[in-house]
Design a protein around this motif. Structure first.
Motif, PDB file in Angstrom:
ATOM      1  N   CYS A  28      21.442  62.253 -57.342  1.00 15.40           N
ATOM      2  CA  CYS A  28      21.497  60.826 -57.065  1.00 15.40           C
ATOM      3  C   CYS A  28      20.112  60.342 -56.673  1.00 15.40           C
ATOM      4  O   CYS A  28      19.310  61.100 -56.125  1.00 15.40           O
ATOM      5  CB  CYS A  28      22.478  60.573 -55.919  1.00 15.40           C
ATOM      6  N   PHE A  30      19.867  57.864 -54.515  1.00 17.34           N
ATOM      7  CA  PHE A  30      20.037  57.453 -53.116  1.00 17.34           C
ATOM      8  C   PHE A  30      20.408  58.688 -52.289  1.00 17.34           C
ATOM      9  O   PHE A  30      20.784  59.725 -52.837  1.00 17.34           O
ATOM     10  CB  PHE A  30      21.157  56.420 -52.964  1.00 17.34           C
ATOM     11  N   ARG A  31      20.365  58.531 -50.986  1.00 25.23           N
ATOM     12  CA  ARG A  31      20.756  59.612 -50.064  1.00 25.23           C
ATOM     13  C   ARG A  31      21.600  58.988 -48.950  1.00 25.23           C
ATOM     14  O   ARG A  31      21.228  59.052 -47.779  1.00 25.23           O
ATOM     15  CB  ARG A  31      19.518  60.270 -49.427  1.00 25.23           C
ATOM     16  N   CYS A  32      22.700  58.350 -49.317  1.00 28.81           N
ATOM     17  CA  CYS A  32      23.471  57.606 -48.311  1.00 28.81           C
ATOM     18  C   CYS A  32      23.849  58.506 -47.134  1.00 28.81           C
ATOM     19  O   CYS A  32      24.231  59.666 -47.324  1.00 28.81           O
ATOM     20  CB  CYS A  32      24.722  57.016 -48.950  1.00 28.81           C
ATOM     21  N   TYR A  34      26.274  58.790 -45.101  1.00 24.33           N
ATOM     22  CA  TYR A  34      27.621  59.346 -44.943  1.00 24.33           C
ATOM     23  C   TYR A  34      27.967  60.325 -46.051  1.00 24.33           C
ATOM     24  O   TYR A  34      29.003  60.980 -46.019  1.00 24.33           O
ATOM     25  CB  TYR A  34      28.670  58.219 -44.894  1.00 24.33           C
ATOM     26  N   CYS A  35      27.120  60.377 -47.089  1.00 24.59           N
ATOM     27  CA  CYS A  35      27.433  61.170 -48.285  1.00 24.59           C
ATOM     28  C   CYS A  35      26.590  62.426 -48.371  1.00 24.59           C
ATOM     29  O   CYS A  35      27.083  63.475 -48.777  1.00 24.59           O
ATOM     30  CB  CYS A  35      27.202  60.304 -49.523  1.00 24.59           C
ATOM     31  N   MET A  36      25.319  62.315 -48.012  1.00 19.28           N
ATOM     32  CA  MET A  36      24.404  63.437 -48.197  1.00 19.28           C
ATOM     33  C   MET A  36      23.638  63.692 -46.911  1.00 19.28           C
ATOM     34  O   MET A  36      23.479  62.794 -46.088  1.00 19.28           O
ATOM     35  CB  MET A  36      23.382  63.110 -49.281  1.00 19.28           C
ATOM     36  N   GLY A  73      30.010  60.579 -59.276  1.00 20.58           N
ATOM     37  CA  GLY A  73      29.034  61.624 -59.038  1.00 20.58           C
ATOM     38  C   GLY A  73      28.925  61.895 -57.550  1.00 20.58           C
ATOM     39  O   GLY A  73      29.874  61.647 -56.810  1.00 20.58           O
ATOM     40  N   GLY A  74      27.751  62.208 -57.180  1.00 17.80           N
ATOM     41  CA  GLY A  74      26.404  61.845 -57.546  1.00 17.80           C
ATOM     42  C   GLY A  74      26.368  60.447 -58.201  1.00 17.80           C
ATOM     43  O   GLY A  74      27.335  59.715 -58.170  1.00 17.80           O
ATOM     44  N   GLU A  75      25.232  60.146 -58.728  1.00 14.40           N
ATOM     45  CA  GLU A  75      25.117  58.858 -59.402  1.00 14.40           C
ATOM     46  C   GLU A  75      25.276  59.079 -60.911  1.00 14.40           C
ATOM     47  O   GLU A  75      24.381  59.646 -61.545  1.00 14.40           O
ATOM     48  CB  GLU A  75      23.771  58.202 -59.053  1.00 14.40           C
ATOM     49  N   ASN A 105      26.160  53.344 -57.851  1.00 17.53           N
ATOM     50  CA  ASN A 105      25.453  52.665 -56.763  1.00 17.53           C
ATOM     51  C   ASN A 105      24.721  51.424 -57.273  1.00 17.53           C
ATOM     52  O   ASN A 105      24.089  50.720 -56.497  1.00 17.53           O
ATOM     53  CB  ASN A 105      24.481  53.628 -56.058  1.00 17.53           C
ATOM     54  N   ASN A 332      29.084  64.005 -53.041  1.00 19.60           N
ATOM     55  CA  ASN A 332      28.434  63.934 -54.355  1.00 19.60           C
ATOM     56  C   ASN A 332      28.865  65.076 -55.266  1.00 19.60           C
ATOM     57  O   ASN A 332      28.792  64.967 -56.481  1.00 19.60           O
ATOM     58  CB  ASN A 332      26.908  63.918 -54.208  1.00 19.60           C
TER      59      ASN A 332
HETATM   60 FE1  SF4 Z   1      25.166  57.181 -52.048  1.00 25.69          FE
HETATM   61 FE2  SF4 Z   1      26.764  57.468 -54.194  1.00 25.69          FE
HETATM   62 FE3  SF4 Z   1      24.417  58.689 -54.060  1.00 25.69          FE
HETATM   63 FE4  SF4 Z   1      26.382  59.490 -52.463  1.00 25.69          FE
HETATM   64  S1  SF4 Z   1      26.367  59.642 -54.634  1.00 25.69           S
HETATM   65  S2  SF4 Z   1      24.201  59.233 -51.939  1.00 25.69           S
HETATM   66  S3  SF4 Z   1      27.381  57.517 -52.067  1.00 25.69           S
HETATM   67  S4  SF4 Z   1      24.754  56.486 -54.067  1.00 25.69           S
END
Ligand code: SF4
Ligand code: SAM
Length: 336
Positions: A28, A30-32, A34-36, A73-75, A105, A332
């Motif tokens: 991904c 991003f590194r949200c 709550y997710c990663m 995913g992941g993205e 995302n 992810n």
């Molecule tokens: Fe954020 Fe989605 Fe990437 Fe998880 S997979 S870090 S929720 S954008």
């Protein structure tokens, strides 16, 4: 022999499985929080299903009566050639697939929305947790709000209908934006689901019990400003919907803690590595990559493995807010 689709994917509890989610990559942009975790290690390429393997899985599931496939995913949109996969799966509409949908995302939509629509993707869910650029950056660690807003506009311009925003609400981080997010959705003709955080994978950013903000609290916040009318509408997922009279937006709540939705569960997931996960909140799984690679092109064997796996589907998740998460894989890998 092809197994008959009518009776194929039913679990021990009589639940009919007609919806599958594919995590097409664990990676991904991003590194949200709550997710990663901040430093993630990703799977080596050889362990991730190829696009051809994903397409073969799609064909097998649709032959077994699956009607909806979600790419996540992941993205999903950072996976190279994901449009090829969308086109392959999009063609399964001739075989009974009714909906190919994506959760993203939004970062790549400005570039890809038109092609996704042309490839047969029916609907898009876009994650958006904050409308404040600084805060958006803090929550996603790497994301740029304006890029996602441009992505939303591109998806609308491409002709996508009923675009849904997904917002994970965390106490002390973005819970004060509940009403702003609803206003944004209404103004732009979008649906919106609020999500309670699920304890998947170990994260360092915050204490999940402390950050818990219940769907009930969100509804109370909204009720100060809007009239919420319960609706029986469903999109085939775990959201419970409300309408706000005078607007076109549906407001949904995905509440794994306060409203356990397992009784109606109609779905399974395939992880980026090809593990068929029978429940988001449990570890029961079957290695479909092994079947795909040991017997390439053998659709019957793949279908039999999927049918047999249904007996492993547990009754429900056992998420707990305190202590360590019982599920150590991050979202992810699983595909939210
Ligand atoms: Fe954020 Fe989605 Fe990437 Fe998880 S997979 S870090 S929720 S954008
Ligand atoms: N990258 C895409 C995205 O963010 O939309 C697709 C994958 S992401 C894992 C799918 C959804 O899961 C997103 O809406 C995200 O907010 C949500 N999610 C991720 N981790 C979560 C968690 N621990 N609890 C609840 N929802 C989570």
């Amino acid at each position: 022999m092809n197994p008959s689709p009518a009776a194929s994917l039913v679990d021990r509890f009589g639940r009919r499985i007609n919806y599958v989610r594919f995590s097409v990559t664990d990676r991904c942009d991003f590194r949200c929080v709550y997710c990663m975790s901040e430093r993630m290690s990703f799977l080596p390429r050889a362990r991730v299903l190829t696009l051809e393997e994903l397409a073969a899985l799609g064909r097998a599931f649709v032959a077994l009566g699956v009607r909806k496939i979600r790419l996540t995913g992941g993205e999903p949109l950072v996976r190279q050639n994901v449009l090829w996969l969308c086109r392959e799966l999009g063609q399964l509409r001739e075989n009974g697939l009714t909906e190919l949908v994506i959760t993203t995302n939004g970062s790549q939509l400005e570039r890809l929305a038109g092609d996704l629509h042309a490839a047969g993707v029916a609907r898009i869910n876009i994650s958006l947790d904050s409308l404040q650029p600084d805060r958006f950056r803090r929550l996603t660690r790497t994301g740029e709000l304006e890029q996602v807003l441009r992505g939303i506009r591109a998806a609308q311009a491409a002709g996508f209908q009923r675009i849904k925003l997904n917002a994970v609400i965390l106490k002390g981080r973005n819970h004060d934006e509940v009403v702003d997010l609803a206003r944004f959705a209404i103004k732009n003709g979008l649906d919106l689901s609020y999500i309670e955080e699920m304890p998947l994978g170990v994260i360092s950013d915050h204490d999940r019990a402390e950050a818990y903000y219940s769907s009930e609290a969100i509804r109370t916040d909204l009720a100060r400003v809007f009239t919420l009318t319960p609706s029986t509408e469903t999109t085939g997922g775990p959201s419970r919907y409300y309408r706000i009279p005078g607007t076109d937006s549906r407001i949904g709540f995905i509440a794994p803690h306060s409203h356990n939705f397992c009784g109606d569960c109609n779905r399974v997931r395939v992880s980026a590595e090809g593990r068929l996960l029978l429940c988001l909140g449990q570890e029961h799984s079957v290695d479909l990559r092994r079947v795909l690679r040991a017997h390439p092109g053998d659709r019957d064997r793949l279908q039999q493995a999927i049918i047999a796996a249904m007996h492993l589907k547990p009754h429900g998740h056992e998420f707990q807010l305190g202590g360590q998460p019982i599920i150590l894989r991050h979202m992810n890998h699983t595909g939210g």
